[in-house]
Design an enzyme around this catalytic site. Sequence first.
Site, PDB file in Angstrom:
ATOM      1  N   ASP A 171      41.544  40.720  47.578  1.00  0.00           N
ATOM      2  CA  ASP A 171      41.292  41.301  46.236  1.00  0.00           C
ATOM      3  C   ASP A 171      40.933  40.032  45.208  1.00  0.00           C
ATOM      4  OD1 ASP A 171      43.092  43.116  47.306  1.00  0.00           O
ATOM      5  OD2 ASP A 171      44.861  41.970  46.458  1.00  0.00           O
TER       6      ASP A 171
HETATM    7  N1  URA Z   1      47.212  41.217  50.489  1.00  0.00           N
HETATM    8  C1  URA Z   1      46.826  41.503  49.195  1.00  0.00           C
HETATM    9  O1  URA Z   1      47.756  42.036  48.479  1.00  0.00           O
HETATM   10  N2  URA Z   1      45.830  41.074  48.693  1.00  0.00           N
HETATM   11  C2  URA Z   1      44.818  40.324  49.487  1.00  0.00           C
HETATM   12  O2  URA Z   1      43.785  39.959  48.776  1.00  0.00           O
HETATM   13  C3  URA Z   1      45.272  40.043  50.760  1.00  0.00           C
HETATM   14  C4  URA Z   1      46.298  40.385  51.384  1.00  0.00           C
END
Ligand code: URA
Length: 232
Positions: A104
Amino acid sequence: MERLDKFLCDSGVGTRSQVKAILKSGRVAVDGKTEKDSTRKIDPKTNAVTLDGEVLGGYRRIVVMMNKPAGFVTATEDKSERTVMELLPEEMRHLDLKPVGRLDKATEGLLLFTNDGDLLHRLISPRKEVSKVYYAKHEGTAEEADVSAFAEGITLRDGTRCLPAKLEPLGPGESLITVCEGKYHQVRRMMASRNMTVLYLERREEGPLTLGDLPRGQLRELSEAEIRSLES
Ligand code: URA
């Protein structure tokens, strides 16, 4: 047949302008004879192209590990956000690297890139079960009941079932989470289902690889041995 300058770019020698300068300086030879003409046509199967005496293959598979900083989306392009591709140095931009899976925008840590499509698909397939370890700072404190719920397989608030995962409480508001799949916002949503809103998230490990002391925002190319360890 293909142009010598394109062959050199695809071999990872450098960008088009770097390749031009390298050719000009007389470091490239075709079948043992120095070649400075970038438009020269060669057949990579029959012509031996060398740089400083070293034979070049047409395609060089590469895998790069990045320590992703927050603030960049994992995408090859985006209309409004900065992408992780902008963090690749100039000399890697022509290598057709793609991010392996997704972190993310706010998540930091280990993100792989490769130009090998088969390897990419194997690494993101949930059947391959490549484990990923995340460090999270979160609201609340993980208890034994949360650890058991993760081990059994969390059901997200929208009803989605997750594969069994590992939750290791490190102390108040801090945990390590190990998952083998990559659903959208998976770790954040798993933690939210147990009323522990994630405040900070960092991926520290993927399969046999760890971030080690790679500084935030930096990259390094994996060795052949490391790539093989990912494939096994
Ligand atoms: N899980 C998440 O919530 N975000 C990420 O970036 C990776 C795994």
